[in-house]
Design a protein around this motif. Structure first.
Motif, PDB file in Angstrom:
ATOM      1  N   GLN A   1       1.123   8.781  -6.360  1.00 43.82           N
ATOM      2  CA  GLN A   1       1.067  10.245  -6.239  1.00 43.82           C
ATOM      3  C   GLN A   1       2.533  10.596  -7.134  1.00 43.82           C
ATOM      4  O   GLN A   1       2.222  11.742  -7.971  1.00 43.82           O
ATOM      5  CB  GLN A   1       1.541  10.466  -4.979  1.00 43.82           C
TER       6      GLN A   1
ATOM      7  N   PRO B   1       0.667   3.560   5.142  1.00 44.17           N
ATOM      8  CA  PRO B   1       1.118   4.341   3.984  1.00 44.17           C
ATOM      9  C   PRO B   1       1.473   5.713   4.083  1.00 44.17           C
ATOM     10  O   PRO B   1       0.200   6.311   4.731  1.00 44.17           O
ATOM     11  CB  PRO B   1       0.361   3.887   2.843  1.00 44.17           C
TER      12      PRO B   1
ATOM     13  N   ALA C   1       9.119   3.267  -4.929  1.00 44.28           N
ATOM     14  CA  ALA C   1       8.449   4.175  -5.081  1.00 44.28           C
ATOM     15  C   ALA C   1       8.844   5.550  -4.507  1.00 44.28           C
ATOM     16  O   ALA C   1       8.218   6.572  -4.886  1.00 44.28           O
ATOM     17  CB  ALA C   1       7.020   3.453  -4.311  1.00 44.28           C
TER      18      ALA C   1
ATOM     19  N   VAL D   1       8.815  -0.371  -2.048  1.00 42.82           N
ATOM     20  CA  VAL D   1       8.492   0.803  -1.129  1.00 42.82           C
ATOM     21  C   VAL D   1       9.587   1.842  -1.495  1.00 42.82           C
ATOM     22  O   VAL D   1       9.589   3.102  -1.807  1.00 42.82           O
ATOM     23  CB  VAL D   1       8.262   0.704   0.311  1.00 42.82           C
TER      24      VAL D   1
ATOM     25  N   LEU E   1       0.868   4.031  -2.952  1.00 44.42           N
ATOM     26  CA  LEU E   1       0.425   5.475  -2.761  1.00 44.42           C
ATOM     27  C   LEU E   1       1.322   6.297  -3.210  1.00 44.42           C
ATOM     28  O   LEU E   1       1.199   7.014  -4.067  1.00 44.42           O
ATOM     29  CB  LEU E   1       0.099   5.279  -1.099  1.00 44.42           C
ATOM     30  N   SER E   2       2.694   5.965  -2.734  1.00 50.37           N
ATOM     31  CA  SER E   2       3.757   6.923  -3.165  1.00 50.37           C
ATOM     32  C   SER E   2       4.008   6.826  -4.752  1.00 50.37           C
ATOM     33  O   SER E   2       4.160   7.872  -5.213  1.00 50.37           O
ATOM     34  CB  SER E   2       4.872   6.434  -2.332  1.00 50.37           C
ATOM     35  N   GLN E   3       3.903   5.750  -5.396  1.00 51.14           N
ATOM     36  CA  GLN E   3       4.026   5.451  -6.754  1.00 51.14           C
ATOM     37  C   GLN E   3       3.012   6.373  -7.506  1.00 51.14           C
ATOM     38  O   GLN E   3       3.309   6.659  -8.465  1.00 51.14           O
ATOM     39  CB  GLN E   3       4.127   4.077  -7.220  1.00 51.14           C
TER      40      GLN E   3
ATOM     41  N   LEU F   1       1.114  -1.208   0.042  1.00 54.73           N
ATOM     42  CA  LEU F   1      -0.021   0.111  -0.075  1.00 54.73           C
ATOM     43  C   LEU F   1       0.943   1.303   0.163  1.00 54.73           C
ATOM     44  O   LEU F   1       0.649   2.222  -0.829  1.00 54.73           O
ATOM     45  CB  LEU F   1      -0.869   0.116   1.330  1.00 54.73           C
ATOM     46  N   THR F   2       2.119   1.321   0.761  1.00 58.61           N
ATOM     47  CA  THR F   2       2.954   2.488   0.818  1.00 58.61           C
ATOM     48  C   THR F   2       3.439   2.647  -0.525  1.00 58.61           C
ATOM     49  O   THR F   2       3.396   3.820  -1.030  1.00 58.61           O
ATOM     50  CB  THR F   2       3.830   1.978   1.939  1.00 58.61           C
ATOM     51  N   ALA F   3       3.834   1.512  -1.234  1.00 59.70           N
ATOM     52  CA  ALA F   3       4.549   1.596  -2.617  1.00 59.70           C
ATOM     53  C   ALA F   3       3.446   2.146  -3.405  1.00 59.70           C
ATOM     54  O   ALA F   3       3.849   3.013  -4.436  1.00 59.70           O
ATOM     55  CB  ALA F   3       4.862   0.052  -3.035  1.00 59.70           C
TER      56      ALA F   3
ATOM     57  N   LEU G   1       8.832   8.967  -6.250  1.00 58.34           N
ATOM     58  CA  LEU G   1       8.160  10.103  -6.053  1.00 58.34           C
ATOM     59  C   LEU G   1       8.937  11.315  -5.437  1.00 58.34           C
ATOM     60  O   LEU G   1       8.750  12.575  -5.992  1.00 58.34           O
ATOM     61  CB  LEU G   1       7.110   9.797  -4.644  1.00 58.34           C
TER      62      LEU G   1
END
Lengths: 525, 206
Positions: free
Chosen positions: A321, B105, B18, B15, A317-319, A313-315, B22
């Motif tokens: 964005q 997240p 990503a 992570v 979301l950041s990706q 989920l973190t990946a 970002l």
């Protein structure tokens, strides 16, 4: 056991006590009856003795009056004397004869008067001579050996003439039949002579014989009064009250026994109730424990899901964005599609995690089937491997094939393995160093098939070892202490055992043993 | 404020990728590491940056990492991101030098704000560092003189206090201005205060 020791539990013991009680009661009754009968005999004896004494005294009175009569004139008025004697005998039937004798100067005894008349010619009693030897006015009794049923009373009378008056007395007339109690044997004796009632002293059927013996109050005729009262067993024991007592006491004993048994059983049932309560309390606690285990494993599961899903989920979301920014006017299409590709990958990864979780939590009844534990270990290892390698932990497998099958629920066994692997990983993570390994080995141990899960962590300390499978026992800061407890439950449900092997300084090692199915012997043949 | 360098430590490759992507769209330079050990192996005290840490065991690893960095004289500001529940526990255990704790997240803006704070903290830190190193280049006498200058004393007063000629003091002041790169008394005061803040903050962190 306590309940066996109390009296009257056995009817035999009860009856023994009862017989004893009745015997004591009967004994008391006999003593009481006998002493009462004795008092009766005594009273009767005293009464008869008084009568007897009076009657023998009457003889003395007759003699005295006859003596006075014969001395009233000289010669004695024979006719008057006869009349008087006849009168006496009419009233006193026990006096059988009256004689008036005179001893002539030439020592010949002549009969002056003899009543009844037929006595006149009869033989002079042998003791007549003796009467004349008595002191004047003295009276004395005589018994003729050949006629012991009679006795005689001779009195010396006269002053100038030597006269003697002799009464012949039937002792049976001393006491009338009405005066005797039928059950008593009454005997009269005079000196050594038995006058009446020469029956044997002890009647064979008698239980006891009560006696009374007293000589009449008379100096001239001390007639002995003897009374014997045989008491039959029946009379002595008085069966009716004894029987009543026996019946009553038997009832009382049985009632007592019943009461005791009732009380005892009440106590016993109280104990049973207490026991049942205790059992239900234990059951309740067990239920609570099971509930806690369920809640805990749910909680662990939830936190596991949360943790697993956090990363993708973190990946994502950041990706995403980043992608939004890249899709802007001065974006970079190449990097955008790279980001989107990564997003797809992460979304799939999340989906995979969810699928795995679903498989894991698919709660169902324990379904034991013949399984090859090696396959289960393989599956568990496959699932764990990705996570372990991320944590820098190597998972080594040493699997024996082919392996006899065991009857177990594969999902439960996988849960057990998952728990053990997770514990090992947590332990390994706490230590620094390059050699972070978990080794899972399966092997055929004859009657059982075994899985050993060992690691190169800090191991299990000796003080922890005995409590390892205790619910709520944990060495982890945030652990609930139910993981290994659950493992033990699941393994034992499959009829197997799980134990921790103490290997100080060598890391932890757990050995799961499951009974091997017999089919392997058939297969081997 | 130039875009700061970011040191990212996260064991999850996706992570890492990503966040790197970002942050790079915001013009930040991101150096990503899979674990604290790798980071420690590569970190250069001469290339300061903000730390963005995702640690599996935040309390233990965080404190250990902090100690190891401190041993190398590194006390760069850090932003913690964690997937583990108890952020408060982390905060208590690992407060010094951590500007923020974020849970995964993590939202873009929240992350940028935290990193912005960290960047400002880093700038301040660098400025203090610089001031301190400049002040350190002064001789004892020059520091004495600077001290009095900062108190607002005139040259004559300083000369009287030190029993030297005003001309000597003027020479010291010229040297000080050269070494510190400024002749403004206000700058002198700021630098002195900064260096004291640095000293005291370092003390309290220890």
């Amino acid at each position: 056991m306590i309940r066996r020791t109390f009296a009257f539990r056995s009817v035999a013991a009860l009856l023994l006590v009862w017989v004893g009680l009745v015997a004591v009661f009967a004994m008391l009754m006999i003593r009481n009856n006998l002493s009462r009968a004795d008092a009766e005999v005594e009273a009767e004896g005293v009464a008869l003795h008084r009568l007897l004494s009076q009657r023998v005294a009457q003889h003395d009175a007759h003699l005295t009056s006859l003596a006075a009569l014969v001395q009233a004139s000289d010669p004695p008025p024979a006719e008057t004397v006869r009349q008087v004697a006849t009168g006496i005998m009419r009233y006193y039937r026990r006096i059988l004869s009256i004689r008036v004798l005179e001893m002539t100067p030439d020592q010949v005894i002549e009969t002056l008067v003899a009543v009844p008349g037929e006595m006149e010619g009869t033989v002079m009693p042998r003791f007549a001579q003796l009467v004349f030897g008595q002191r004047a006015g003295e009276a004395r009794y005589y018994v003729e050996a050949d006629r012991p049923e009679h006795y005689f009373l001779g009195k010396r009378a006269g002053s100038d003439r030597r006269l003697a008056i002799i009464l012949e007395i039937d002792p049976n007339g001393l006491l009338t039949p009405e005066e005797r109690l039928s059950s008593d044997r009454i005997s009269l004796s005079l000196g050594p002579f038995a006058l009446t009632g020469s029956a044997p002293a002890v009647e064979p059927g008698a239980f006891a014989t009560l006696t009374f013996f007293r000589p009449a109050d008379s100096t001239t005729q001390p007639v002995n009064l003897g009374i014997e009262r045989p008491v039959s067993f029946y009379k002595a024991v008085a069966p009716v009250p004894v029987a009543a007592f026996a019946l009553f006491s038997l009832l009382a004993l049985f009632a007592g026994r019943y009461t005791l048994i009732q009380r005892h059983e009440a106590r016993h049932s109280q104990q049973l109730a207490a026991l049942a309560e205790e059992r239900s309390r234990l059951l309740e606690r067990e239920t609570q424990l099971a509930h806690a285990a369920r809640v805990n494993s749910l909680g662990e599961l939830a936190s596991g899901i949360a943790h697993e899903l956090t990363q993708p989920l973190t990946a994502l979301l950041s990706q995403s964005q980043a992608a939004l920014r890249l899709s802007g006017p001065d974006g970079d299409p190449a990097r955008l599609s790279e980001a989107l590709d990564a997003n797809v990958r992460e979304a799939r990864r999340a989906g995979e995690i969810l699928r795995r979780m679903r498989d894991y939590i698919a709660r169902r009844a324990s379904e034991r089937t013949p399984i090859d534990i090696t396959d289960v270990v393989d599956d568990a290892a496959t699932l764990a491997r990705a996570d372990l390698s991320r944590r820098g932990i190597t998972l080594e497998l040493d699997l024996e094939r082919p392996m006899p099958r065991a009857n177990a629920d594969p999902v439960e066994l996988e849960q057990v393995l998952h728990n053990l692997i997770r514990n090992a990983a947590d332990s390994l993570e706490e230590r620094d160093g390059p050699d972070k390994r978990i080794l899972i080995r399966t092997f055929d141990a004859g009657e059982t098939v075994a899985i050993r899960v060992s690691d190169t962590g800090k191991g299990i300390s000796a003080d922890v070892l005995p409590r390892l499978f205790e619910p709520f026992f944990t060495t982890k800061n945030e652990g609930m202490g139910l993981g290994l407890s659950l493992c033990a439950t699941l393994v034992e449900r499959a009829g197997g055992t799980i134990e921790a092997e103490a290997r100080p300084g060598q890391g932890a090692s757990f050995l799961i043993s499951l009974p091997a199915l017999a089919e392997r012997r058939l297969a081997a043949q | 404020m130039s875009a700061p360098r970011i040191y990212l430590v996260d064991d999850d490759a996706a992570v890492r990728q990503a966040l790197t992507l970002l942050l790079s769209t915001y013009g930040m330079t991101v150096e990503a590491f899979a674990d604290p050990e790798t980071f420690l192996a590569h970190v250069d005290p001469e290339r300061p940056g903000c730390l963005l840490l995702d640690l599996r065991m935040p309390m233990i690893s965080g404190i250990q990492l902090k100690e190891k960095l401190a041993a190398r004289g590194i006390d760069w500001p850090a932003v913690m991101i964690t997937g583990h529940g108890d952020v408060n526990a982390c905060r208590r255990a690992f407060r010094a030098g951590v500007v923020d704790f974020l849970t995964k997240p993590v939202d873009e803006q929240v992350l940028l704000d935290a990193l912005g704070t960290a960047a400002r903290a880093l700038d301040a830190l660098m400025e203090r560092r610089e001031a301190a190193s400049l002040l350190a280049s002064l001789t004892e006498r020059e520091r004495e003189v600077l001290d009095m200058v900062c108190r607002g004393w005139a040259t004559k007063e300083i000369a009287a206090a030190l029993s030297v000629s005003p001309r000597t003091i003027d020479a010291h002041r010229a040297n000080i201005a050269e070494k510190l790169g400024t002749c403004s008394v206000a700058d002198f005061v700021r630098m002195t205060l900064n260096s004291r803040v640095l000293g005291s903050s370092t003390d309290s962190a220890r």
